[in-house]
Design an enzyme around this catalytic site. Structure first.
Site, short mmCIF file in Angstrom:
data_model
loop_
_atom_site.label_atom_id
_atom_site.label_comp_id
_atom_site.label_asym_id
_atom_site.label_seq_id
_atom_site.Cartn_x
_atom_site.Cartn_y
_atom_site.Cartn_z
N ARG A 172 7.92 5.24 -4.25
CA ARG A 172 7.52 5.55 -5.53
C ARG A 172 6.68 3.86 -5.08
O ARG A 172 6.81 3.46 -5.86
CB ARG A 172 8.00 5.65 -6.52
CG ARG A 172 8.12 6.49 -7.20
CD ARG A 172 7.54 7.83 -7.46
NE ARG A 172 8.26 9.28 -7.60
CZ ARG A 172 9.20 9.84 -7.07
NH1 ARG A 172 8.20 9.46 -5.06
NH2 ARG A 172 9.41 10.97 -6.62
N SER A 246 8.67 9.17 -15.08
CA SER A 246 9.89 8.84 -14.77
C SER A 246 9.57 7.53 -14.98
O SER A 246 8.58 6.81 -14.49
CB SER A 246 9.98 9.03 -13.43
OG SER A 246 10.74 10.34 -13.48
N GLU A 342 9.39 2.24 -12.40
CA GLU A 342 8.18 2.55 -11.41
C GLU A 342 6.60 2.27 -11.74
O GLU A 342 5.56 1.79 -10.90
CB GLU A 342 8.37 4.18 -11.54
CG GLU A 342 8.03 4.96 -10.50
CD GLU A 342 8.38 7.29 -11.23
OE1 GLU A 342 10.06 6.89 -10.62
OE2 GLU A 342 7.61 7.04 -10.42
P1 NAP Z 1 16.81 16.89 -11.94
O1 NAP Z 1 16.37 18.43 -11.16
O2 NAP Z 1 17.03 17.29 -13.35
O3 NAP Z 1 17.10 16.44 -11.01
C1 NAP Z 1 17.32 15.03 -11.57
C2 NAP Z 1 17.62 13.91 -10.64
O4 NAP Z 1 18.15 14.03 -8.87
C3 NAP Z 1 16.09 13.63 -10.05
O5 NAP Z 1 15.54 12.50 -9.99
C4 NAP Z 1 15.97 13.61 -8.26
O6 NAP Z 1 15.66 13.20 -7.40
C5 NAP Z 1 17.57 14.00 -7.89
N1 NAP Z 1 17.21 15.78 -7.27
C6 NAP Z 1 17.71 16.56 -7.50
N2 NAP Z 1 17.62 18.02 -7.24
C7 NAP Z 1 17.95 17.18 -5.72
C8 NAP Z 1 17.27 17.81 -4.09
N3 NAP Z 1 18.39 18.74 -3.71
N4 NAP Z 1 17.74 17.23 -3.17
C9 NAP Z 1 17.51 14.91 -3.95
N5 NAP Z 1 17.40 14.48 -5.11
C10 NAP Z 1 17.75 15.73 -5.95
O7 NAP Z 1 15.33 16.17 -11.96
P2 NAP Z 1 13.96 16.32 -13.16
O8 NAP Z 1 14.33 14.41 -14.34
O9 NAP Z 1 14.24 17.76 -13.99
O10 NAP Z 1 13.30 16.39 -12.11
C11 NAP Z 1 12.36 17.12 -11.81
C12 NAP Z 1 11.75 16.65 -10.35
O11 NAP Z 1 9.89 16.19 -10.76
C13 NAP Z 1 12.42 15.28 -9.69
O12 NAP Z 1 11.58 14.88 -8.42
C14 NAP Z 1 11.16 14.59 -10.20
O13 NAP Z 1 11.35 12.42 -9.27
C15 NAP Z 1 10.03 14.63 -10.99
N6 NAP Z 1 9.44 13.97 -11.49
C16 NAP Z 1 8.54 13.69 -11.23
C17 NAP Z 1 8.14 12.39 -11.99
C18 NAP Z 1 6.19 11.79 -11.22
O14 NAP Z 1 5.50 11.31 -12.45
N7 NAP Z 1 6.35 11.70 -9.97
C19 NAP Z 1 8.04 12.53 -13.56
C20 NAP Z 1 8.75 12.83 -13.59
C21 NAP Z 1 9.67 13.26 -13.44
P3 NAP Z 1 14.25 12.64 -7.68
O15 NAP Z 1 13.78 12.49 -8.43
O16 NAP Z 1 14.24 11.74 -6.19
O17 NAP Z 1 13.45 13.81 -6.82
#
Ligand code: NAP
Length: 346
Positions: A172, A246, A342
């Site tokens: 990020r 996030s 972020e």
């Molecule tokens: P989630 O699937 O409940 O997972 C919780 C956290 O664990 C995430 O933040 C993710 O990191 C990490 N994670 C889960 N599985 C993983 C794997 N196989 N390998 C490495 N890291 C893992 O998360 P969630 O809140 O529902 O979000 C799903 C995805 O959407 C995530 O990638 C999150 O970053 C993304 N997201 C992006 C934004 C944006 O605006 N860019 C906003 C909301 C959510 P990471 O966050 O590093 O992937």
């Protein structure tokens, strides 16, 4: 009052940026322009230089916490051009102008059967803002597909190309968020997408769902749809509830720190990210510290997603920063972990 500059371009004065930031803060821009082609961006910059005004580029305002009125010229690029710039049997290069909706770029790639950014479906914001914080989701980041970008030097008006390497894209993060903040306006991005099937389904939500399906029948559009469904079910829609997705980055900790945490919290979630480093979900830390669903006046922590701070209406950027700092202090006291923010605060 409007200031007429070259061609048919008009600069408005004292414009509310409420529709231009996804938190919906009622911040005002001293001067404001929405351009609809690159030429107008050059003209606006020239005007700003001649009139000694600072320029503040804004996309859809989905990665900003605006805390005070902005003096100078706020420049919003409204032009959406998404096209195939080059292709062969293996891959295609897609060009997207800065003002293009990011999700429209994803949909364009899906329509043309190009693999690589389907996991980034429905991320709010523009193509021009995507490199700023190297958007990422479900194991894919912009850095995986970005070839280069066109940027305009705010001071000289010169157009330059940055390679993926030049952008120093990190978690990020990018050179435009740090060292070169405010110095360049991103005008367009070039992405390299594969024509060969290549899905990223490691994240549990995707793995569990797609494991039940015959892999040979999975379509690109199925993945995008699943991501859209997941995001819609988990994250508040900014047009209904002000937020920037996030708010906290997932901290990376070392083995010793993880061992200590495991001794205290047997079920702590973590992901190995190499070199004896581990990623802890910020959402888990914030929730465990007791902040999930917390409400203070017009702002709070989302009831379902503890890394999403929300503006229920009438909140301010300063309120949000104060809340974020309270959460960070608490997480630091309870877990000895520093949470990074972020979005960019201004
Ligand atoms: P989630 O699937 O409940 O997972 C919780 C956290 O664990 C995430 O933040 C993710 O990191 C990490 N994670 C889960 N599985 C993983 C794997 N196989 N390998 C490495 N890291 C893992 O998360 P969630 O809140 O529902 O979000 C799903 C995805 O959407 C995530 O990638 C999150 O970053 C993304 N997201 C992006 C934004 C944006 O605006 N860019 C906003 C909301 C959510 P990471 O966050 O590093 O992937």
């Amino acid at each position: 009052m409007l200031k007429q500059i070259k061609s048919k371009l008009e600069i408005a004065e004292n414009v509310s940026l409420k529709p231009y930031n996804t938190f919906g803060f009622n911040i005002s821009a001293e001067l404001f322009i929405q351009t609809n082609c690159e030429e107008q961006v050059f003209e606006s910059l020239e005007w700003a230089r001649k009139n000694s005004r600072t320029v503040f580029p804004l996309g859809r305002g989905s990665s900003w916490v605006l805390t005070k009125d902005i003096s100078g010229l706020v420049l919003v690029q409204g032009n959406e051009t998404i096209c195939l710039a080059e292709e062969n049997d293996q891959y295609a290069i897609v060009y997207a102008s800065a003002g293009s909706s990011w999700h429209h770029v994803v949909l364009f790639c899906i329509k043309h059967q190009l693999f690589g950014i389907e996991n980034l479906s429905l991320i709010p914001g523009t193509a021009g803002a995507a490199p700023m914080q190297n958007i990422g989701a479900y194991g894919v980041e912009l850095s995986d597909v970005l070839v280069s970008l066109d940027a305009i030097n705010v001071t000289s008006g010169e157009k330059v190309q940055f390679s993926n390497f030049d952008c120093t894209l990190g978690y990020r993060n990018s050179i435009f968020k740090k060292k070169l903040q405010g110095q360049f306006i991103i005008a367009g991005i070039y992405l390299k997408l594969s024509k060969l099937k290549n899905y990223h389904l490691d994240y549990a939500d995707l793995r569990v769902f797609f494991n039940q399906i015959d892999p040979s029948t999975i379509k690109l559009s199925d993945i995008s749809k699943k991501i859209c469904d997941l995001r819609s079910s988990k994250l508040p829609n900014p047009s209904a509830l002000g937020n920037v997705g996030s708010f906290f980055k997932n901290p990376i900790i070392n083995q010793a720190c993880l061992n200590k945490l495991i001794r205290r919290f047997e079920s702590i979630p973590f992901h190995h990210v190499g070199d004896k480093k581990y990623k802890i979900p910020a959402a888990w830390l914030v929730e465990k510290a007791g902040w999930k669903g917390y409400k203070r006046g017009n702002i709070g922590v989302h009831t379902n997603q503890s890394i999403v701070l929300v503006n229920y209406g009438g909140g301010t950027g300063k309120d949000i920063i104060q809340l974020a700092n309270n959460i960070r202090s608490d997480v630091c006291v309870q877990f000895h972990i520093n949470l990074d923010i972020e979005p960019v605060c201004r």
